[in-house]
Design a protein around this motif. Sequence first.
Motif, mmCIF file in Angstrom:
data_model
loop_
_atom_site.group_PDB
_atom_site.id
_atom_site.type_symbol
_atom_site.label_atom_id
_atom_site.label_comp_id
_atom_site.label_asym_id
_atom_site.label_seq_id
_atom_site.Cartn_x
_atom_site.Cartn_y
_atom_site.Cartn_z
ATOM 1 N N GLY A 7 0.802 -1.214 0.000
ATOM 2 C CA GLY A 7 0.000 0.000 0.000
ATOM 3 C C GLY A 7 0.833 1.261 0.000
ATOM 4 O O GLY A 7 2.039 1.237 -0.276
ATOM 5 N N LEU A 8 0.214 2.381 0.331
ATOM 6 C CA LEU A 8 0.887 3.673 0.265
ATOM 7 C C LEU A 8 1.888 3.888 1.387
ATOM 8 O O LEU A 8 2.845 4.652 1.226
ATOM 9 N N PHE A 9 1.697 3.250 2.522
ATOM 10 C CA PHE A 9 2.552 3.493 3.676
ATOM 11 C C PHE A 9 3.429 2.282 4.020
ATOM 12 O O PHE A 9 4.637 2.379 4.063
ATOM 13 N N GLY A 10 2.811 1.156 4.280
ATOM 14 C CA GLY A 10 3.557 -0.055 4.581
ATOM 15 C C GLY A 10 3.936 -0.182 6.043
ATOM 16 O O GLY A 10 3.929 0.802 6.806
ATOM 17 N N PRO A 11 4.286 -1.385 6.483
ATOM 18 C CA PRO A 11 4.569 -1.656 7.895
ATOM 19 C C PRO A 11 5.755 -0.889 8.460
ATOM 20 O O PRO A 11 5.868 -0.749 9.673
ATOM 21 N N SER A 12 6.650 -0.388 7.620
ATOM 22 C CA SER A 12 7.803 0.353 8.128
ATOM 23 C C SER A 12 7.480 1.813 8.433
ATOM 24 O O SER A 12 8.327 2.542 8.935
ATOM 25 N N ASP A 276 2.291 -3.076 15.910
ATOM 26 C CA ASP A 276 2.557 -3.381 17.306
ATOM 27 C C ASP A 276 3.768 -2.573 17.736
ATOM 28 O O ASP A 276 4.843 -2.718 17.164
ATOM 29 N N ARG A 277 3.587 -1.751 18.746
ATOM 30 C CA ARG A 277 4.672 -0.873 19.166
ATOM 31 C C ARG A 277 5.877 -1.640 19.680
ATOM 32 O O ARG A 277 6.960 -1.101 19.821
ATOM 33 N N ARG A 278 5.720 -2.920 19.988
ATOM 34 C CA ARG A 278 6.878 -3.701 20.422
ATOM 35 C C ARG A 278 7.799 -4.014 19.257
ATOM 36 O O ARG A 278 8.923 -4.421 19.432
ATOM 37 N N HIS A 279 7.315 -3.827 18.045
ATOM 38 C CA HIS A 279 8.109 -4.174 16.875
ATOM 39 C C HIS A 279 8.224 -3.010 15.902
ATOM 40 O O HIS A 279 8.369 -3.207 14.710
ATOM 41 N N VAL A 280 8.161 -1.791 16.425
ATOM 42 C CA VAL A 280 8.215 -0.638 15.524
ATOM 43 C C VAL A 280 9.575 -0.556 14.857
ATOM 44 O O VAL A 280 10.601 -0.763 15.486
ATOM 45 N N PRO A 281 9.615 -0.274 13.546
ATOM 46 C CA PRO A 281 10.876 -0.226 12.821
ATOM 47 C C PRO A 281 11.562 1.130 12.892
ATOM 48 O O PRO A 281 12.558 1.350 12.243
ATOM 49 N N TYR A 282 11.000 2.077 13.653
ATOM 50 C CA TYR A 282 11.618 3.378 13.826
ATOM 51 C C TYR A 282 11.830 3.575 15.313
ATOM 52 O O TYR A 282 11.230 2.901 16.140
#
Length: 318
Positions: A7-12, A276-282
């Motif tokens: 999509g436009l944003f994505g999980p990252s 899930d904030r436990r796995h945020v990529p930033y």
Amino acid sequence: MSEADAGLFGPSSVTWQAHGDPMMWVAGIRALYLQALHPRAVRGVMQNSDFRKDAWGRLMRTAHFVGTTTYGTTQAAEKAGARVRKIHSMLSATDPDTGERYGVDEPDLLLWVHCAEIDSYLHVLRRSGFPLSDTAADQYVAEHRESARLVGLDPDGVPASTAELAAYFEKVRPELAVGPEARAVDDFLRRPPTRALLIPARALLWRRVANLAYASLPRYAHELYGRPAPPPRTVTRRLAATGTLLRLVPARVRWQLPPKHILRAMARLGPGSRPDRRHVPYKVDRRDAILDGPGRAQRGNGGDGATCQRCQRWGTPG
């Protein structure tokens, strides 16, 4: 096998993580209060729909649009944007004082609606304890130049940071006022029509949520509406307490509510896409989360211009 469309944003993205938080509903109501302060913008809504009869539908359509553009495929997001642009292109409103007829898709009006939404989402999430660093908050604002493009705006003219968002609100503040349309929105949000059997639930649940959303507005908004709000520290405590309570509900339970955008995205992209904030990529920094203690607020806070340093709290004059 081709790679699944994120999509436009994505999980990252910050957006992917933030929009899965249950406080987005409180933020959405705050956005309605804020948007109603622009006379030309709210007039376009009121003259083209029976707000009191269709307010729930409007709120749900907005939630569906945000869910689709956040978690849907690129094609679904672009289709949703095209539909919104087409509808807006056919609508207009009349200024009762001057007789001027104008389109609801004027860039200035679209920009106000966009900025009021993005500011409200970011403000309520951070102030209720969702842990976003200042860098991540800026990234969130920048990401939503894409959602602005979907509704017909030139992304280059849309705020790309919390500082630019704050500067925009400072610039537009002289245009804000509370007219009959804003009063109608306020009245509806305080006492939405409902069946007699549901009136106790309205008083117990809805009024608390609506009051909390209103209280989280910047001080100048309270002055325009003419209704005071509790002290900022009290509001922050209530936002944090509400956020803590809602986040106790398992995400999988919350995400079962229609239209299940997040669950469909996870099915399409796999478990690694779970918001899930436990796995945020930033990087998030809990010290920068806006709680009731020292911390830094995002600068784009509805025009308050409140930049809380470690020694400050919410309550900077608006």
